[in-house]
Structure formats: structure tokens, C-alpha cells
Motif scaffolding. Structure first.
Motif, PDB file in Angstrom:
ATOM      1  N   ARG A 140       0.798  -1.226   0.000  1.00  0.00           N
ATOM      2  CA  ARG A 140       0.000   0.000   0.000  1.00  0.00           C
ATOM      3  C   ARG A 140       0.830   1.275   0.000  1.00  0.00           C
ATOM      4  O   ARG A 140       0.332   2.336  -0.372  1.00  0.00           O
ATOM      5  CB  ARG A 140      -0.929   0.021   1.230  1.00  0.00           C
ATOM      6  N   GLY A 141       2.065   1.170   0.457  1.00  0.00           N
ATOM      7  CA  GLY A 141       2.901   2.352   0.591  1.00  0.00           C
ATOM      8  C   GLY A 141       3.068   2.752   2.042  1.00  0.00           C
ATOM      9  O   GLY A 141       2.245   2.399   2.901  1.00  0.00           O
ATOM     10  N   ILE A 142       4.114   3.506   2.313  1.00  0.00           N
ATOM     11  CA  ILE A 142       4.434   3.892   3.688  1.00  0.00           C
ATOM     12  C   ILE A 142       3.465   4.931   4.215  1.00  0.00           C
ATOM     13  O   ILE A 142       2.922   4.805   5.317  1.00  0.00           O
ATOM     14  CB  ILE A 142       5.888   4.403   3.755  1.00  0.00           C
ATOM     15  N   ARG A 143       3.235   5.980   3.446  1.00  0.00           N
ATOM     16  CA  ARG A 143       2.346   7.053   3.915  1.00  0.00           C
ATOM     17  C   ARG A 143       0.906   6.590   4.059  1.00  0.00           C
ATOM     18  O   ARG A 143       0.167   7.083   4.923  1.00  0.00           O
ATOM     19  CB  ARG A 143       2.424   8.233   2.954  1.00  0.00           C
ATOM     20  N   ALA A 144       0.501   5.657   3.211  1.00  0.00           N
ATOM     21  CA  ALA A 144      -0.887   5.189   3.247  1.00  0.00           C
ATOM     22  C   ALA A 144      -1.145   4.194   4.369  1.00  0.00           C
ATOM     23  O   ALA A 144      -2.303   3.835   4.616  1.00  0.00           O
ATOM     24  CB  ALA A 144      -1.259   4.553   1.911  1.00  0.00           C
ATOM     25  N   THR A 145      -0.101   3.764   5.048  1.00  0.00           N
ATOM     26  CA  THR A 145      -0.238   2.766   6.108  1.00  0.00           C
ATOM     27  C   THR A 145       0.014   3.414   7.462  1.00  0.00           C
ATOM     28  O   THR A 145       1.130   3.824   7.770  1.00  0.00           O
ATOM     29  CB  THR A 145       0.764   1.610   5.904  1.00  0.00           C
ATOM     30  N   GLY A 146      -1.027   3.511   8.266  1.00  0.00           N
ATOM     31  CA  GLY A 146      -0.896   4.110   9.590  1.00  0.00           C
ATOM     32  C   GLY A 146      -0.592   3.081  10.667  1.00  0.00           C
ATOM     33  O   GLY A 146      -0.812   1.878  10.475  1.00  0.00           O
ATOM     34  N   VAL A 147      -0.108   3.552  11.784  1.00  0.00           N
ATOM     35  CA  VAL A 147       0.231   2.633  12.872  1.00  0.00           C
ATOM     36  C   VAL A 147      -1.011   1.987  13.479  1.00  0.00           C
ATOM     37  O   VAL A 147      -0.938   0.873  14.001  1.00  0.00           O
ATOM     38  CB  VAL A 147       1.056   3.341  13.969  1.00  0.00           C
ATOM     39  N   ASP A 148      -2.152   2.665  13.407  1.00  0.00           N
ATOM     40  CA  ASP A 148      -3.390   2.063  13.918  1.00  0.00           C
ATOM     41  C   ASP A 148      -3.720   0.793  13.140  1.00  0.00           C
ATOM     42  O   ASP A 148      -4.083  -0.230  13.736  1.00  0.00           O
ATOM     43  CB  ASP A 148      -4.551   3.049  13.797  1.00  0.00           C
ATOM     44  N   LEU A 149      -3.602   0.867  11.820  1.00  0.00           N
ATOM     45  CA  LEU A 149      -3.901  -0.295  10.987  1.00  0.00           C
ATOM     46  C   LEU A 149      -2.912  -1.420  11.253  1.00  0.00           C
ATOM     47  O   LEU A 149      -3.298  -2.586  11.374  1.00  0.00           O
ATOM     48  CB  LEU A 149      -3.854   0.103   9.511  1.00  0.00           C
ATOM     49  N   VAL A 150      -1.639  -1.086  11.361  1.00  0.00           N
ATOM     50  CA  VAL A 150      -0.628  -2.109  11.622  1.00  0.00           C
ATOM     51  C   VAL A 150      -0.900  -2.807  12.950  1.00  0.00           C
ATOM     52  O   VAL A 150      -0.901  -4.043  13.034  1.00  0.00           O
ATOM     53  CB  VAL A 150       0.788  -1.502  11.624  1.00  0.00           C
ATOM     54  N   ALA A 151      -1.131  -2.019  13.997  1.00  0.00           N
ATOM     55  CA  ALA A 151      -1.375  -2.598  15.316  1.00  0.00           C
ATOM     56  C   ALA A 151      -2.624  -3.471  15.317  1.00  0.00           C
ATOM     57  O   ALA A 151      -2.634  -4.566  15.892  1.00  0.00           O
ATOM     58  CB  ALA A 151      -1.505  -1.488  16.357  1.00  0.00           C
ATOM     59  N   ASP A 152      -3.670  -2.991  14.641  1.00  0.00           N
ATOM     60  CA  ASP A 152      -4.927  -3.738  14.613  1.00  0.00           C
ATOM     61  C   ASP A 152      -4.738  -5.080  13.901  1.00  0.00           C
ATOM     62  O   ASP A 152      -5.174  -6.126  14.409  1.00  0.00           O
ATOM     63  CB  ASP A 152      -5.998  -2.909  13.908  1.00  0.00           C
ATOM     64  N   GLU A 153      -4.096  -5.069  12.736  1.00  0.00           N
ATOM     65  CA  GLU A 153      -3.926  -6.317  11.983  1.00  0.00           C
ATOM     66  C   GLU A 153      -2.935  -7.261  12.659  1.00  0.00           C
ATOM     67  O   GLU A 153      -2.999  -8.480  12.459  1.00  0.00           O
ATOM     68  CB  GLU A 153      -3.491  -6.015  10.551  1.00  0.00           C
TER      69      GLU A 153
END
Length: 204
Positions: free
Chosen positions: A29-42
Motif C-alpha cells: 500500500r505504501g508507507i504514507r498510506a499505512t498508519g500505525v493504527d492499521l498495523v497494530a490492529d492487523e
């Protein structure tokens, strides 16, 4: 040639899950398009855990790039291990690149990251620069082993063919790009061995 140190030596299981999710999302998806909330949730964890393990999103990105760099270097060196020095190693590097691109359908993860973080003081930039320097140095060393008169120039040309083939095969949709680059590399080395440091004007 040595590989980069493994940045995951002391990673906890939670940290490993975070990294695995982040690596997939940053690349797809790209670095800017990926937030830490999404990473933590997944990853099934919390932002606090993410920050505890990696310090910041920038730290996580740098870790992802470092781990990808190590994986790429090991992938290449495993495939070069049984090759004779010189031209066989050079050609095998292109074969390794072709095999790597089967999975890396969005192109070079380091170039993609550079497009997003260049012009900043992002810690991941050093990893990107190191990966490119490593690949170029491998070609230069192999060109020296091949017996050419100017291995630095020849190795740089081989490296530029490599990088161009990645772009052409992914963004350009040229399926045979790496194969063509491989044959151009063979011509460059043979011409350089014959005493002409300039590449041929056409692929034979």
C-alpha cells in the motif's frame, strides 16, 4: 560478500507480528498510506506495543527496510554460492533478480520507499542507500573477477542494467526485461574483455 546484520535478533513475538504486518502493508500500500493504527490492529496488538518495540513509525519503516535488505541479500548470495567467479556470477545475479521479482510484483521496495521518504532525515534512507551500494559493489567485484580492465565502470553499467530491468519489468510491463538485461550484460563483459570499455551499440 557479507550480508547486512539481522535487525530482528532481539525481536519479541509481538514485535515479529508487527513487523510481518507492516512489511506487507508498506510494500503493498505504501508507507504514507499505512498508519500505525492499521498495523497494530492487523497484528492483534496495540500502538503502545508498537512504539515500545520500534520507537516510532519511522523506526518501524527503517526496521522493515533493514529486514527486507537482509532477506534480499541472503536470497542473492544463496543463488551465487555455487557459481564460478566472474561472468557466471554476473549472469546468476540477473537470474536471482528474475526469481525475486516473481514475488515482488510492485517493483523494488527500496526505490518505492525512497520515493516517499527522500529529502527528509528518515532513518530508512541509509538502508536504501546501503542496498544500492551493496548491489553495485557485487557487480563491480564480479566484473573484476571477470578480468575486465575497468571493473568499476563495467560493474556500474551492469548495476544500471539491473535497476532498469526492475523498472521495465514492473512499471513498464516488459516481461523479458531481466532476460534482455542479462544478455546485454554478457555483451558488455565480453566487449570489455576484448579491450573496449564501451558497450556494443546493439544487442546481438
Amino acid at each position: 560478500m557479507r550480508t547486512a546484520p539481522d535487525p530482528a535478533d532481539a525481536l519479541t513475538p509481538a514485535g515479529e507480528r508487527i513487523h510481518e504486518v507492516a512489511a506487507r502493508l508498506f510494500y503493498e500500500r505504501g508507507i504514507r498510506a499505512t498508519g500505525v493504527d492499521l498495523v497494530a490492529d492487523e497484528a492483534g496488538t496495540t500502538k503502545k506495543t508498537l512504539y515500545d518495540r520500534f520507537g516510532s513509525k519511522d523506526g518501524l519503516v527503517a526496521f522493515y527496510l533493514g529486514r527486507r535488505n537482509l532477506r534480499w541479500q541472503r536470497f542473492v548470495l544463496d543463488r551465487l554460492a555455487d557459481e564460478a567467479p566472474g561472468l557466471p556470477t554476473i549472469l546468476a545475479f540477473y537470474d536471482a533478480l528474475a526469481a525475486w521479482l516473481v514475488e515482488s510484483t510492485r517493483g523494488c521496495g527500496f526505490v518505492n520507499a525512497h520515493a516517499e521518504i527522500a529529502g527528509t532525515d528518515h532513518p530508512g534512507l541509509a538502508v536504501v542507500h546501503a542496498e544500492k551500494a551493496w548491489a553495485r559493489a557485487l557487480y563491480v567485484d564480479a566484473a573484476r573477477d571477470a578480468g575486465v580492465a575497468d571493473p568499476d565502470t563495467v560493474g556500474t553499467r551492469l548495476f544500471l542494467l539491473h535497476e532498469g530491468a526492475v523498472v521495465a519489468s514492473t512499471a513498464g510491463g516488459v516481461a523479458e526485461a531481466v532476460a534482455v538485461a542479462r544478455e546485454c550484460a554478457r555483451d558488455i563483459v565480453r566487449t570489455a574483455r576484448a579491450g573496449d570499455s564501451h558497450p556494443p551499440h546493439a544487442v546481438r
